[in-house]
Design a protein around this motif. Structure first.
Motif, PDB file in Angstrom:
ATOM      1  N   TYR A 183      31.134  85.789   5.659  1.00  0.00           N
ATOM      2  CA  TYR A 183      32.435  85.138   5.785  1.00  0.00           C
ATOM      3  C   TYR A 183      32.999  84.804   4.410  1.00  0.00           C
ATOM      4  CZ  TYR A 183      30.288  84.541  10.344  1.00  0.00           C
ATOM      5  OH  TYR A 183      29.636  84.772  11.532  1.00  0.00           O
ATOM      6  N   TRP A 184      34.290  85.053   4.261  1.00  0.00           N
ATOM      7  CA  TRP A 184      34.940  84.862   2.971  1.00  0.00           C
ATOM      8  C   TRP A 184      36.258  84.125   3.128  1.00  0.00           C
ATOM      9  CZ3 TRP A 184      32.964  86.338  -1.737  1.00  0.00           C
ATOM     10  CH2 TRP A 184      31.791  87.096  -1.703  1.00  0.00           C
ATOM     11  N   GLY A 185      36.524  83.268   2.152  1.00  0.00           N
ATOM     12  CA  GLY A 185      37.834  82.659   2.074  1.00  0.00           C
ATOM     13  C   GLY A 185      38.735  83.484   1.173  1.00  0.00           C
ATOM     14  N   GLN A 186      39.993  83.140   1.166  1.00  0.00           N
ATOM     15  CA  GLN A 186      40.892  83.776   0.223  1.00  0.00           C
ATOM     16  C   GLN A 186      40.589  83.217  -1.164  1.00  0.00           C
ATOM     17  OE1 GLN A 186      41.545  80.977   1.441  1.00  0.00           O
ATOM     18  NE2 GLN A 186      42.917  79.881   0.081  1.00  0.00           N
TER      19      GLN A 186
ATOM     20  N   ALA B  25      37.357  74.572   2.632  1.00  0.00           N
ATOM     21  CA  ALA B  25      37.272  74.008   3.972  1.00  0.00           C
ATOM     22  C   ALA B  25      36.758  75.068   4.930  1.00  0.00           C
ATOM     23  CB  ALA B  25      38.637  73.513   4.411  1.00  0.00           C
ATOM     24  N   ALA B  26      35.731  74.721   5.671  1.00  0.00           N
ATOM     25  CA  ALA B  26      35.119  75.662   6.602  1.00  0.00           C
ATOM     26  C   ALA B  26      35.327  75.195   8.033  1.00  0.00           C
ATOM     27  CB  ALA B  26      33.625  75.790   6.307  1.00  0.00           C
ATOM     28  N   SER B  27      35.462  76.151   8.924  1.00  0.00           N
ATOM     29  CA  SER B  27      35.569  75.827  10.339  1.00  0.00           C
ATOM     30  C   SER B  27      34.932  76.939  11.151  1.00  0.00           C
ATOM     31  CB  SER B  27      37.033  75.649  10.741  1.00  0.00           C
ATOM     32  OG  SER B  27      37.749  76.852  10.539  1.00  0.00           O
ATOM     33  N   GLY B  28      34.495  76.579  12.345  1.00  0.00           N
ATOM     34  CA  GLY B  28      33.957  77.587  13.248  1.00  0.00           C
ATOM     35  C   GLY B  28      32.479  77.853  13.124  1.00  0.00           C
ATOM     36  N   PHE B  29      31.760  77.022  12.365  1.00  0.00           N
ATOM     37  CA  PHE B  29      30.305  77.217  12.277  1.00  0.00           C
ATOM     38  C   PHE B  29      29.687  77.058  13.659  1.00  0.00           C
ATOM     39  CE2 PHE B  29      30.244  78.138   8.110  1.00  0.00           C
ATOM     40  CZ  PHE B  29      30.268  77.110   7.182  1.00  0.00           C
ATOM     41  N   THR B  30      28.768  77.952  13.976  1.00  0.00           N
ATOM     42  CA  THR B  30      28.119  77.916  15.284  1.00  0.00           C
ATOM     43  C   THR B  30      26.641  77.595  15.178  1.00  0.00           C
ATOM     44  OG1 THR B  30      27.756  80.302  15.181  1.00  0.00           O
ATOM     45  CG2 THR B  30      29.757  79.534  16.278  1.00  0.00           C
TER      46      THR B  30
ATOM     47  N   THR C  93      37.905  82.360 -16.576  1.00  0.00           N
ATOM     48  CA  THR C  93      39.120  82.795 -15.908  1.00  0.00           C
ATOM     49  C   THR C  93      38.807  83.874 -14.886  1.00  0.00           C
ATOM     50  OG1 THR C  93      40.550  82.250 -17.772  1.00  0.00           O
ATOM     51  CG2 THR C  93      41.356  83.927 -16.238  1.00  0.00           C
ATOM     52  N   ALA C  94      39.198  83.637 -13.649  1.00  0.00           N
ATOM     53  CA  ALA C  94      38.883  84.564 -12.562  1.00  0.00           C
ATOM     54  C   ALA C  94      39.510  84.039 -11.278  1.00  0.00           C
ATOM     55  CB  ALA C  94      37.365  84.692 -12.378  1.00  0.00           C
ATOM     56  N   VAL C  95      39.479  84.875 -10.269  1.00  0.00           N
ATOM     57  CA  VAL C  95      39.769  84.419  -8.917  1.00  0.00           C
ATOM     58  C   VAL C  95      38.439  83.978  -8.311  1.00  0.00           C
ATOM     59  CG1 VAL C  95      40.636  85.038  -6.640  1.00  0.00           C
ATOM     60  CG2 VAL C  95      41.704  86.015  -8.680  1.00  0.00           C
ATOM     61  N   TYR C  96      38.409  82.769  -7.798  1.00  0.00           N
ATOM     62  CA  TYR C  96      37.196  82.200  -7.235  1.00  0.00           C
ATOM     63  C   TYR C  96      37.263  82.242  -5.707  1.00  0.00           C
ATOM     64  CZ  TYR C  96      35.612  80.561 -11.775  1.00  0.00           C
ATOM     65  OH  TYR C  96      35.167  80.505 -13.078  1.00  0.00           O
TER      66      TYR C  96
ATOM     67  N   VAL D 265      34.073  82.105  11.949  1.00  0.00           N
ATOM     68  CA  VAL D 265      34.066  81.182  10.822  1.00  0.00           C
ATOM     69  C   VAL D 265      35.264  81.488   9.927  1.00  0.00           C
ATOM     70  CG1 VAL D 265      32.821  80.440   8.748  1.00  0.00           C
ATOM     71  CG2 VAL D 265      31.568  80.890  10.884  1.00  0.00           C
ATOM     72  N   GLN D 266      35.951  80.436   9.556  1.00  0.00           N
ATOM     73  CA  GLN D 266      37.070  80.586   8.625  1.00  0.00           C
ATOM     74  C   GLN D 266      36.839  79.696   7.418  1.00  0.00           C
ATOM     75  OE1 GLN D 266      40.593  79.770  11.026  1.00  0.00           O
ATOM     76  NE2 GLN D 266      40.938  81.954  11.230  1.00  0.00           N
ATOM     77  N   LEU D 267      37.170  80.228   6.258  1.00  0.00           N
ATOM     78  CA  LEU D 267      37.012  79.506   5.015  1.00  0.00           C
ATOM     79  C   LEU D 267      38.338  79.518   4.280  1.00  0.00           C
ATOM     80  CD1 LEU D 267      33.663  81.146   3.804  1.00  0.00           C
ATOM     81  CD2 LEU D 267      33.918  78.992   5.025  1.00  0.00           C
ATOM     82  N   GLN D 268      38.681  78.393   3.690  1.00  0.00           N
ATOM     83  CA  GLN D 268      39.927  78.316   2.938  1.00  0.00           C
ATOM     84  C   GLN D 268      39.666  77.566   1.642  1.00  0.00           C
ATOM     85  OE1 GLN D 268      43.279  77.080   5.203  1.00  0.00           O
ATOM     86  NE2 GLN D 268      44.716  77.328   3.520  1.00  0.00           N
ATOM     87  N   ALA D 269      39.846  78.265   0.537  1.00  0.00           N
ATOM     88  CA  ALA D 269      39.592  77.686  -0.779  1.00  0.00           C
ATOM     89  C   ALA D 269      40.890  77.224  -1.423  1.00  0.00           C
ATOM     90  CB  ALA D 269      38.902  78.709  -1.676  1.00  0.00           C
TER      91      ALA D 269
END
Length: 125
Positions: free
Chosen positions: A114-117, A22-27, A89-92, A1-5
């Protein structure tokens, strides 16, 4: 699984931003998806999550201002953030897990696989 924020930025207090993940690779069909944030010098804290049945939960600090949503067909997770405050204010980060997590309580970051950047949100006063 890949996540991209994405979707972070600089906004004035009281403004709005919408984060996307955006998520990809869910099984499997069942995933809990969540937004966490990490402010400078602080640990990562849960902001909101939506489970595979569509139930949502918000941290008290964002309740009434943030809205989490999910488009399963597009494998997208969103966080609409209104009436932003400097303390937002933060990194989400977006995160996902196919585990069955408790409902009605905030989750810990170690419960997610699973975590996105991260995407930076800065709210100026």
């Amino acid at each position: 699984v890949q996540l991209q924020a994405c979707g972070g930025g600089l906004v004035l207090s009281g403004g709005s931003l919408k984060l996307s993940c955006a998520a990809s690779g869910f099984t499997s069909d069942y995933y809990v998806m969540s937004w966490f944030r990490q402010a400078p010098g602080k640990g990562r804290e849960g902001v909101s999550y939506i489970n595979g049945d569509g139930r949502k939960y918000y941290a008290n600090s964002v309740k009434g201002r943030f809205t989490i949503s999910r488009d399963k067909d597009k494998n997208m997770l969103y966080l609409q953030m209104n009436n932003l405050k400097p303390e937002d204010t933060a990194v989400y980060f977006c995160a996902a897990t196919n585990g069955r997590l408790p409902v009605g309580v905030l989750h810990e970051d170690n419960e997610y696989t699973y975590w996105g950047q991260g995407t930076q949100v800065t709210v100026s006063s």
